[in-house]
Design an enzyme around this catalytic site. Sequence first.
Site, PDB file in Angstrom:
ATOM      1  N   ASP A  22       0.832  -1.204   0.000  1.00  0.00           N
ATOM      2  CA  ASP A  22       0.000   0.000   0.000  1.00  0.00           C
ATOM      3  C   ASP A  22       0.865   1.252   0.000  1.00  0.00           C
ATOM      4  O   ASP A  22       0.636   2.197  -0.784  1.00  0.00           O
ATOM      5  CB  ASP A  22      -0.911  -0.018   1.244  1.00  0.00           C
ATOM      6  CG  ASP A  22      -2.296   0.527   0.944  1.00  0.00           C
ATOM      7  OD1 ASP A  22      -2.605   0.728  -0.245  1.00  0.00           O
ATOM      8  OD2 ASP A  22      -3.074   0.744   1.883  1.00  0.00           O
ATOM      9  N   ASP A  34      -8.987  -2.378   2.616  1.00  0.00           N
ATOM     10  CA  ASP A  34      -8.877  -1.749   3.922  1.00  0.00           C
ATOM     11  C   ASP A  34      -9.901  -2.303   4.906  1.00  0.00           C
ATOM     12  O   ASP A  34      -9.841  -2.003   6.111  1.00  0.00           O
ATOM     13  CB  ASP A  34      -9.043  -0.235   3.793  1.00  0.00           C
ATOM     14  CG  ASP A  34      -7.990   0.382   2.887  1.00  0.00           C
ATOM     15  OD1 ASP A  34      -6.857  -0.128   2.896  1.00  0.00           O
ATOM     16  OD2 ASP A  34      -8.310   1.334   2.151  1.00  0.00           O
TER      17      ASP A  34
END
Length: 482
Positions: free
Chosen positions: A333, A393
Amino acid sequence: VASDEGILHASGSGVPPVTKDYCIIYNSNWVSLPKTLDNATFWTLENLTSTVLCSSSEVPSGLMKDKAVAVMRGNCTFLEKARIAQSLGAKMLLIASKSRLSAISDNKTDFEDVTLPVALIRYSDIVDMQLVLGNEVNVTLYSPPLPEFDYSMVVIFLIAVFTVALGGYWSGVAELENLKAIASPGERETRRKKEENVTFTPVTVIFFVVICCVMLVLLYFFYKWLVYVIISVFCLASAMSLYNCLAALIGEIPYGQCRITCCNKTIEVRLIFLAVFCIAAAVVWAVFRNEDRWAWILQDILGVAFCLNFIKTLKMPNFKSCVILLGLLLLYDVFFVFITPFITKNGASIMVEVAAGPFGNSEKLPVVIRVPRLEHSASTLCDLPFSLLGFGDIIVPGLLVAYCRRFDVQTRSSSVYYVSCTIAYAVGMVLTFVVLALMKMGQPALLYLVPCTLITSSLVAWRRKEMKKFWKGSSYQVGWMP
């Protein structure tokens, strides 16, 4: 170059007047726009998009005087267009673009003699303006400050925490059923056949992260083709996930259990209707996915079902695998958000570009929870009218929460791991939103979610003197799973 987002406020000539706002891009080094409509001056719009205004002879004398003028982009610089418009008495210059709105660039010193505001606007908005407001339109420009916080974040927060908590709880329910089945040898084989879980080992975790990296890079370079593959996969997977979620609820209802027999198999009639409903929901979303007024609700419902089913189905065998998965995806990420701008030609983040649709692609990836922004700002019109949270997420920390819940069930620890990890996830989400509000730029949520959940789970295990067992997983899970 200093490009800023602003708002063109257009008003029709009807009674009462119909108004509508449109996105504009302007350069704050050239002109300072008022922050509210209270201090803004309205001018009558003259639509001259049939010309590019590279010569004063292109328009009749006096046509521009004391008006806001819209011309087409191209053939000459913004500075040349601005000087011609100003010399012909125009009070505002709107340059219409058929392509994606981009930064307005020219030297500030060259514009010292230009006093009228110059802004870039979508050509489609000029057309829409006349269709909606009529031929007589008055316009003004202003640039309200960005809101410190948008209440759509609260909705995103509630959806994310609810999904993670429910997914973890559902995984614990399935684990409890497994424990009961293992205690009853006669039910063991039946339970094995019903079990649809997939267990991640450290090797499969690494392979999974590599696949994610390759897929993201492929999407960046071949987005306009692969986006339709992702949409198709999402429709199929979300329909199946919605069916699994609702079937679990329906299974607890002791009514309407009539069955039919087909091909030597019996199936409940209500499950047939449920399957049709779930397929129809996915098809409706696919057809109307670009309808911003309500399609986001259906996308979020399908997305929550997808995340719930993923968290329940994919099992982490131990805390070791959780650390490897969350750690690698944290690096993934951060790299694709913060590091790739130094690699790409346009200096844009690969993650952000893919999420927004690179190169102005109108099709967007459906793998996000999205909620319309509730605070009015130029960013709402120009950039993304929705607050977004990627499925990753939710799912990635959700797998750790699910492992904590299963560990609670296995060790009969009164949900202490599950509750602590869920609270840590909520704290991580709040921290993400705080940093987002302060930095005014997209954030890799896992940068905050992963440390919060991993550290909290570790502290609970250490405090309860169960770290070794928590790290390696229970003997039940290692022994029972094939």
